[in-house]
Design a protein around this motif. Structure first.
Motif, PDB file in Angstrom:
ATOM      1  N   UNK B  31       0.835  -1.195   0.000  1.00 46.45           N
ATOM      2  CA  UNK B  31       0.000   0.000   0.000  1.00 46.45           C
ATOM      3  C   UNK B  31       0.873   1.249   0.000  1.00 46.45           C
ATOM      4  N   UNK B  32       1.926   1.215   0.825  1.00 46.68           N
ATOM      5  CA  UNK B  32       2.796   2.377   0.915  1.00 46.68           C
ATOM      6  C   UNK B  32       3.397   2.718  -0.444  1.00 46.68           C
ATOM      7  N   UNK B  33       3.923   1.723  -1.132  1.00 50.09           N
ATOM      8  CA  UNK B  33       4.559   2.028  -2.417  1.00 50.09           C
ATOM      9  C   UNK B  33       3.516   2.359  -3.477  1.00 50.09           C
ATOM     10  N   UNK B  34       2.312   1.797  -3.297  1.00 52.36           N
ATOM     11  CA  UNK B  34       1.255   2.152  -4.234  1.00 52.36           C
ATOM     12  C   UNK B  34       0.866   3.615  -4.063  1.00 52.36           C
ATOM     13  N   UNK B  35       0.848   4.075  -2.813  1.00 47.96           N
ATOM     14  CA  UNK B  35       0.481   5.452  -2.525  1.00 47.96           C
ATOM     15  C   UNK B  35       1.575   6.406  -2.989  1.00 47.96           C
ATOM     16  N   UNK B  38       6.293   7.685  -7.797  1.00 45.56           N
ATOM     17  CA  UNK B  38       7.683   7.383  -8.112  1.00 45.56           C
ATOM     18  C   UNK B  38       8.100   5.959  -7.867  1.00 45.56           C
ATOM     19  N   UNK B  39       7.402   5.235  -6.994  1.00 55.91           N
ATOM     20  CA  UNK B  39       7.737   3.826  -6.855  1.00 55.91           C
ATOM     21  C   UNK B  39       6.478   2.993  -6.978  1.00 55.91           C
ATOM     22  N   UNK B  40       6.610   1.857  -7.574  1.00 54.74           N
ATOM     23  CA  UNK B  40       5.474   0.968  -7.758  1.00 54.74           C
ATOM     24  C   UNK B  40       5.826  -0.417  -7.282  1.00 54.74           C
ATOM     25  N   UNK B  41       4.844  -1.341  -7.386  1.00 55.84           N
ATOM     26  CA  UNK B  41       5.098  -2.701  -6.911  1.00 55.84           C
ATOM     27  C   UNK B  41       6.253  -3.386  -7.635  1.00 55.84           C
ATOM     28  N   UNK B  42       6.420  -3.147  -8.936  1.00 58.58           N
ATOM     29  CA  UNK B  42       7.490  -3.824  -9.672  1.00 58.58           C
ATOM     30  C   UNK B  42       8.843  -3.453  -9.090  1.00 58.58           C
ATOM     31  N   UNK B 212      17.777  -0.448 -11.448  1.00 59.80           N
ATOM     32  CA  UNK B 212      18.408   0.640 -12.194  1.00 59.80           C
ATOM     33  C   UNK B 212      17.431   1.356 -13.101  1.00 59.80           C
ATOM     34  N   UNK B 213      16.746   0.600 -13.964  1.00 61.08           N
ATOM     35  CA  UNK B 213      15.875   1.285 -14.920  1.00 61.08           C
ATOM     36  C   UNK B 213      14.628   1.848 -14.244  1.00 61.08           C
ATOM     37  N   UNK B 214      14.120   1.157 -13.220  1.00 66.70           N
ATOM     38  CA  UNK B 214      12.923   1.677 -12.550  1.00 66.70           C
ATOM     39  C   UNK B 214      13.292   2.786 -11.567  1.00 66.70           C
ATOM     40  N   UNK B 215      14.061   2.426 -10.528  1.00 65.34           N
ATOM     41  CA  UNK B 215      14.233   3.344  -9.406  1.00 65.34           C
ATOM     42  C   UNK B 215      15.180   4.486  -9.744  1.00 65.34           C
ATOM     43  N   UNK B 216      16.398   4.136 -10.150  1.00 65.32           N
ATOM     44  CA  UNK B 216      17.366   5.189 -10.431  1.00 65.32           C
ATOM     45  C   UNK B 216      16.905   6.005 -11.639  1.00 65.32           C
TER      46      UNK B 216
END
Lengths: 152, 513
Positions: B31-35, B38-42, B212-216
């Protein structure tokens, strides 16, 4: 313009695919060839798209201002913070290096005054260190703080 | 029914206090990352992949399942209160939900989204329970050539459907396939694309690429053009769903489920297609059509239900065929791999206890999520107010932590940053990220199956298409691509209609102010 870069990248890509050599009929080079061909074909398709004036739009996001131009100073400061982590993590350990990374990144993105990100970063870095090494049994270097019992 | 007994056993496992705790951690994190923007479950799953080295599989998958479902719930909160989708599948929710919030009915919108997610999630999980074992039993007979066909299907549909245009999706897929090639060839020991660097000889770790590709990449993208100033958060407001809201919500919930689940199972969708279809269905069927674009509750209830139902649907091809149709699912595959488990039709036989515990935890997770999201929504709203510099600095720190803990090597950190630059470039020039992740993870599997198929046939490539199943798959591929194209067009049309609908009140707002 970015597509041009991609096209060049793909072509270079395809040329390096010749590198692996083997005697098998279906050896290690077959699949790379297929990928290389795929990349070249899509880059051509993208060139066609571009020539027709269908460029790509930058991805939108809730924290992204689509009208802004690229803010290079911020990106460079961020890169610097990350480089600091890479250099520092082994001699000084994760807690200190991660504090530097967090503080540097938050500061470059506009967090003020400077000591607040340092403080939050230190808390975050030390918490993750304890969590990873004590609870999850994963290795993180503690650096000069190694002798502190719950960090090592 | 053997399956029913197995499910009960799964519940017996998943209800143990230890596993309940992992489920709770998972749904909370999810839930936290969904909210959080900039960050998602993946990305979260990718960051947590190193846990698979120290955690036993059942605990890890219960937690991962919680994150997967939790991300879907959390995304709606962001959409409604911030008018910005936390996830791409909540775009529609942002439209109607944010209008409701601005009209002071934010908590009703949040409630119908959460309850709709629960209803849809539970029904879709039941459907998953019924459908998956049967498909797995049929799929056991597939040979390598059939797998190649399925993988080609997964590649092309993912690349063609996700993202703004098929060439861009396929280019992204190609980049992922290329990254998957780096390293030592498993069959011959040949090094490929390692540039002679020993750090690359073992290949690039999935964690490093995905993070790398998602977060950074995301952090750099935001840093390069950050929106300054305060966060335009709409307060949730008081009140609750009225009787009228309930009456107007329950049918969209069910219809959304019916639309979302099948679309999730098809390797041609991704969750957002289902939400668009559900939205246009609700708009057509609603008696309150004039409210659409101004905060119609049906426009929140239906798409949110479709969103969660298709999240469950995605698990069907994942668990029965080892075929991921979203980036999150692809990361789950690599979690299975790091335990030495090959997801596929044999999963239900070989790892029956694990799978049924996982499915049982989906039911439990749904209940936990309803509790977390209804009374505790205020906490999540607080999370939305995290100042952005700290949020993205934190994302970078966790990205570094995740990749460093894989192999404790600074080379991985350098690679992580380079891949982050790649992710940033892809975002900047409008390339979707998800196909690259799918290509990275499925590429090596596809290559292995292809070479196995060709080894059996002694190099005769016709074997790839002559197997009856493979032939059917290729035929289906054509149908899917057409269907995907059609769904896209429908979506584009809905978007156009939406733009028209939304533009009108926006203008009147402007003139009144």
């Amino acid at each position: 313009m970015g597509l041009l870069a991609l096209g060049v990248f793909t072509l270079v890509d395809a040329s390096t695919i010749v590198a692996p050599s083997s005697v098998n009929t279906v050896g290690p080079q077959a699949f790379p060839y297929a990928v290389g061909v795929l990349l070249v074909l899509t880059s051509l398709a993208l060139f066609v798209d571009l020539a027709r004036g269908r460029g790509g739009a930058a991805e939108e996001g809730e924290d992204v201002d689509p009208t802004a131009t690229t803010d290079w100073p911020t990106v460079l400061k961020l890169t610097g913070s990350f480089a600091a982590l890479v250099v520092l993590v082994e001699p000084l350990g994760w807690p200190i290096a991660a504090t530097v990374l967090f503080a540097g990144a938050a500061w470059s993105l506009g967090a003020r005054p400077w000591w607040r990100p340092v403080l939050i970063g230190a808390v975050l870095a030390f918490t993750t260190q304890v969590l990873f090494t004590q609870l999850l049994d994963l290795y993180l270097p503690a650096g000069p703080l190694e002798r502190v019992s719950f960090l090592g | 029914m053997g399956d029913f007994g197995a499910l009960l056993d799964g519940f017996a496992t998943a209800l143990q206090p230890m596993y309940l705790l992992y489920a709770l951690i998972g749904v909370t994190l999810g839930t936290a990352v969904g909210v959080l923007p900039g960050i998602g479950p993946a990305m979260t799953l990718a960051l947590l992949l190193p846990l698979t080295y120290s955690l036993e599989p059942t605990a890890a998958f219960i937690m991962f399942a919680g994150i997967y479902y939790g991300g879907m719930y959390g995304g709606s909160t962001t959409s409604i209160l911030l008018n910005a989708p936390g996830e791409s599948s909540s775009i529609i929710t942002a439209l109607e939900g944010n209008r409701m919030a601005k009209a002071g009915r934010g908590s009703a919108a949040l409630a119908t989204a959460a309850i709709g997610s629960f209803v849809a999630g539970t029904i879709a999980t039941v459907a998953l329970t019924l459908v998956a074992p049967t498909i797995a039993r049929l799929a056991v007979q597939l040979g390598p050539a059939d797998y190649v066909a399925l993988l080609v299907l997964a590649f092309l549909t993912v690349a063609a459907v996700l993202g703004s245009s098929p060439p861009r999706g396929i280019a992204s897929l190609g980049i992922g396939l290329f990254l998957g090639l780096v390293g030592t060839d498993t069959l011959t020991g040949q090094q490929r694309f390692t540039l002679g660097l020993p750090a690359l000889a073992d290949g690039i770790d999935v964690v490093v690429v995905a993070v790398g590709v998602f977060a950074v990449g995301e952090a750099l993208h935001v840093a390069s053009r950050m929106r300054r100033g305060p966060i335009p958060l709409v307060p949730a407001g008081k009140g609750w769903m009225t009787k009228d809201d309930w009456r107007r919500s329950w049918k969209p919930w069910l219809r959304g489920t019916a639309i979302g689940f099948p679309i999730g199972t098809l390797p041609a969708g991704g969750a957002e297609v289902g939400t668009f279809l559900s939205y246009s269905a609700e708009r057509k069927l609603s008696k309150h059509r004039e409210e659409f674009g101004k905060g119609a509750i049906e426009g929140v209830a239906g798409p949110e239900a479709a969103n969660n139902a298709s999240a469950a649907g995605v698990l069907v091809p994942l668990l029965t065929l080892g075929l991921p149709t979203s980036a999150t699912a692809a990361i789950l595959i690599s979690a299975f791999q790091s335990y030495g488990i090959q997801p596929g039709p044999l999963l239900f036989q070989d790892e029956s206890a694990l799978i049924w515990a996982l499915i049982a935890s989906l039911y439990i997770g749904n209940v936990l999520l309803l509790v977390l999201n209804l009374p505790l929504v205020g906490i999540w709203v607080k999370l939305l107010q995290i100042p952005r510099p700290y949020l993205y600095a934190g994302i970078l720190t966790f990205a570094a932590l995740g990749s460093y803990s894989v192999g404790a090597s600074t080379e991985d950190l350098v690679l992580l940053f380079l891949l982050g630059l790649l992710g940033w470039a892809m975002r900047n020039f409008g390339f979707p990220i998800a196909p690259a992740v799918v290509g990275l993870i499925l590429g090596p599997i596809a290559e292995e199956q292809l070479r196995r198929a060709l080894a059996i046939s002694q190099g005769d490539p016709t074997v790839l298409v002559t197997s009856p199943f493979a032939a059917v798959v290729y035929a289906a591929l054509v149908v899917f691509l057409f269907l995907g194209w059609w769904l896209r067009r429908r979506q584009a049309r809905t978007e156009a209609e939406l733009a028209a609908v939304v533009a009108t009140p926006a203008e009147s707002e402007r003139s009144s102010s």
